[in-house]
Design a protein around this motif. Structure first.
Motif, PDB file in Angstrom:
ATOM      1  N   TRP A  16      -4.129   2.093 -13.973  1.00 40.24           N
ATOM      2  CA  TRP A  16      -3.065   1.485 -14.785  1.00 40.24           C
ATOM      3  C   TRP A  16      -1.965   2.500 -15.120  1.00 40.24           C
ATOM      4  O   TRP A  16      -0.784   2.130 -15.206  1.00 40.24           O
ATOM      5  CB  TRP A  16      -3.660   0.850 -16.041  1.00 40.24           C
ATOM      6  N   ALA A  17      -2.308   3.764 -15.281  1.00 38.01           N
ATOM      7  CA  ALA A  17      -1.285   4.788 -15.551  1.00 38.01           C
ATOM      8  C   ALA A  17      -0.363   4.958 -14.351  1.00 38.01           C
ATOM      9  O   ALA A  17       0.854   5.090 -14.511  1.00 38.01           O
ATOM     10  CB  ALA A  17      -1.958   6.115 -15.907  1.00 38.01           C
ATOM     11  N   VAL A  18      -0.931   4.943 -13.147  1.00 31.55           N
ATOM     12  CA  VAL A  18      -0.115   5.072 -11.939  1.00 31.55           C
ATOM     13  C   VAL A  18       0.793   3.854 -11.787  1.00 31.55           C
ATOM     14  O   VAL A  18       1.971   3.989 -11.424  1.00 31.55           O
ATOM     15  CB  VAL A  18      -0.997   5.286 -10.685  1.00 31.55           C
ATOM     16  N   ILE A  19       0.279   2.668 -12.106  1.00 33.13           N
ATOM     17  CA  ILE A  19       1.131   1.473 -12.059  1.00 33.13           C
ATOM     18  C   ILE A  19       2.268   1.603 -13.061  1.00 33.13           C
ATOM     19  O   ILE A  19       3.440   1.378 -12.723  1.00 33.13           O
ATOM     20  CB  ILE A  19       0.314   0.190 -12.331  1.00 33.13           C
ATOM     21  N   ALA A  20       1.957   1.991 -14.291  1.00 33.53           N
ATOM     22  CA  ALA A  20       2.995   2.133 -15.320  1.00 33.53           C
ATOM     23  C   ALA A  20       4.022   3.195 -14.924  1.00 33.53           C
ATOM     24  O   ALA A  20       5.234   2.980 -15.054  1.00 33.53           O
ATOM     25  CB  ALA A  20       2.366   2.484 -16.667  1.00 33.53           C
ATOM     26  N   ALA A  40       1.933   3.652  -4.112  1.00 38.15           N
ATOM     27  CA  ALA A  40       1.122   3.769  -2.893  1.00 38.15           C
ATOM     28  C   ALA A  40      -0.036   4.756  -3.062  1.00 38.15           C
ATOM     29  O   ALA A  40      -0.944   4.796  -2.226  1.00 38.15           O
ATOM     30  CB  ALA A  40       2.002   4.193  -1.719  1.00 38.15           C
ATOM     31  N   LEU A  41      -0.032   5.530  -4.140  1.00 41.71           N
ATOM     32  CA  LEU A  41      -1.117   6.481  -4.404  1.00 41.71           C
ATOM     33  C   LEU A  41      -2.372   5.796  -4.964  1.00 41.71           C
ATOM     34  O   LEU A  41      -3.439   6.420  -5.026  1.00 41.71           O
ATOM     35  CB  LEU A  41      -0.650   7.564  -5.384  1.00 41.71           C
ATOM     36  N   ILE A  42      -2.260   4.542  -5.342  1.00 43.34           N
ATOM     37  CA  ILE A  42      -3.382   3.846  -5.968  1.00 43.34           C
ATOM     38  C   ILE A  42      -4.652   3.863  -5.106  1.00 43.34           C
ATOM     39  O   ILE A  42      -5.741   4.111  -5.632  1.00 43.34           O
ATOM     40  CB  ILE A  42      -2.966   2.419  -6.387  1.00 43.34           C
ATOM     41  N   PRO A  43      -4.585   3.641  -3.784  1.00 45.28           N
ATOM     42  CA  PRO A  43      -5.818   3.699  -2.994  1.00 45.28           C
ATOM     43  C   PRO A  43      -6.518   5.069  -3.046  1.00 45.28           C
ATOM     44  O   PRO A  43      -7.739   5.142  -2.876  1.00 45.28           O
ATOM     45  CB  PRO A  43      -5.356   3.383  -1.565  1.00 45.28           C
ATOM     46  N   LEU A  44      -5.779   6.129  -3.304  1.00 41.08           N
ATOM     47  CA  LEU A  44      -6.377   7.453  -3.438  1.00 41.08           C
ATOM     48  C   LEU A  44      -7.379   7.476  -4.596  1.00 41.08           C
ATOM     49  O   LEU A  44      -8.429   8.128  -4.516  1.00 41.08           O
ATOM     50  CB  LEU A  44      -5.294   8.512  -3.637  1.00 41.08           C
ATOM     51  N   ILE A  45      -7.075   6.741  -5.653  1.00 44.87           N
ATOM     52  CA  ILE A  45      -7.986   6.655  -6.798  1.00 44.87           C
ATOM     53  C   ILE A  45      -9.314   6.048  -6.354  1.00 44.87           C
ATOM     54  O   ILE A  45     -10.387   6.521  -6.740  1.00 44.87           O
ATOM     55  CB  ILE A  45      -7.338   5.829  -7.933  1.00 44.87           C
ATOM     56  N   GLY A  81      -5.499  -5.637  -5.810  1.00 44.60           N
ATOM     57  CA  GLY A  81      -4.528  -4.580  -6.102  1.00 44.60           C
ATOM     58  C   GLY A  81      -3.080  -5.020  -6.017  1.00 44.60           C
ATOM     59  O   GLY A  81      -2.303  -4.830  -6.946  1.00 44.60           O
ATOM     60  N   LYS A  82      -2.709  -5.639  -4.917  1.00 48.26           N
ATOM     61  CA  LYS A  82      -1.317  -6.052  -4.725  1.00 48.26           C
ATOM     62  C   LYS A  82      -0.903  -7.096  -5.762  1.00 48.26           C
ATOM     63  O   LYS A  82       0.178  -7.009  -6.341  1.00 48.26           O
ATOM     64  CB  LYS A  82      -1.126  -6.596  -3.313  1.00 48.26           C
ATOM     65  N   SER A  83      -1.776  -8.056  -6.037  1.00 50.74           N
ATOM     66  CA  SER A  83      -1.427  -9.099  -7.001  1.00 50.74           C
ATOM     67  C   SER A  83      -1.375  -8.545  -8.426  1.00 50.74           C
ATOM     68  O   SER A  83      -0.560  -8.986  -9.239  1.00 50.74           O
ATOM     69  CB  SER A  83      -2.381 -10.287  -6.906  1.00 50.74           C
ATOM     70  N   MET A  84      -2.241  -7.561  -8.752  1.00 58.99           N
ATOM     71  CA  MET A  84      -2.189  -6.944 -10.076  1.00 58.99           C
ATOM     72  C   MET A  84      -0.889  -6.159 -10.251  1.00 58.99           C
ATOM     73  O   MET A  84      -0.279  -6.203 -11.318  1.00 58.99           O
ATOM     74  CB  MET A  84      -3.396  -6.024 -10.295  1.00 58.99           C
TER      75      MET A  84
END
Length: 183
Positions: A16-20, A40-45, A81-84
């Motif tokens: 959520w921090a990366v999204i924000a 785009a870094l979200i999958p790294l998490i 992920g994409k929809s969130m």
């Protein structure tokens, strides 16, 4: 609470921090490409979470709820992920930057369809996370150490069926339009 549980919590907060951060950079600082890169870094998490869980189990840990949540979390993250991100993007534009349209509150058939699409994404998440759980059980090959995975799969199956039933119910009993008229 064990180390893996802390990593899962850190990954969820990081998600959520990366999204924000990505949305802030994208809309507040008008850096669309950099914002997209951050998102785009979200999958790294997810990869970090998977590696930490695998290493812990490989080194002899007994699977806990935290271990069994990792594949579940990865399945949900990949399926939703994409929809969130889109959901957060719409609300960020409207509530924070005051530039986007107001998010729609669906009713009737459109709500039923939207809910069913979400349930089908849940099926996809299960189709991703379930086999991951089964693979880890097979790889570890120690039923007494992986018992928690059985409980997770059982509970997740029940939740998935309930989710599908609720979505199907919206086709029978659609969500009403709550427009209030002032007389």
């Amino acid at each position: 609470m064990n180390f893996v549980a802390y990593i899962i919590i850190a990954c969820e907060i990081s998600f959520w921090a990366v999204i924000a951060l990505g949305l802030t950079v994208r809309y507040v600082f008008k850096q669309k490409q950099l914002g997209l890169f951050i998102l785009a870094l979200i999958p790294l998490i997810d990869v970090i979470l998977l590696v930490v869980t695998a290493i812990d189990l490989y080194h002899g840990a007994t699977a806990t709820v935290a271990h069994s949540i990792a594949p579940l979390y990865i399945g949900i993250s990949l399926a939703f992920g994409k929809s969130m991100i889109q959901w957060a993007d719409e609300r960020f534009q409207y509530y924070v930057t005051k530039q986007g349209p107001k998010p729609i509150r669906r009713t009737g058939y459109p709500h039923a369809m939207h809910s069913m699409k979400g349930s089908l994404r849940h099926v996809l998440a299960f189709a991703i996370g379930g086999p991951m759980i089964l693979f880890v059980k097979w790889y570890i090959d120690s039923p007494e150490r992986t018992l928690e995975f059985d409980n997770t799969l059982r509970l997740w199956t029940i939740i998935l069926v309930i989710d599908l039933l609720i979505s199907a119910s919206y086709f029978i009993w659609p969500r009403p339009n709550r427009k209030t008229s002032k007389s």
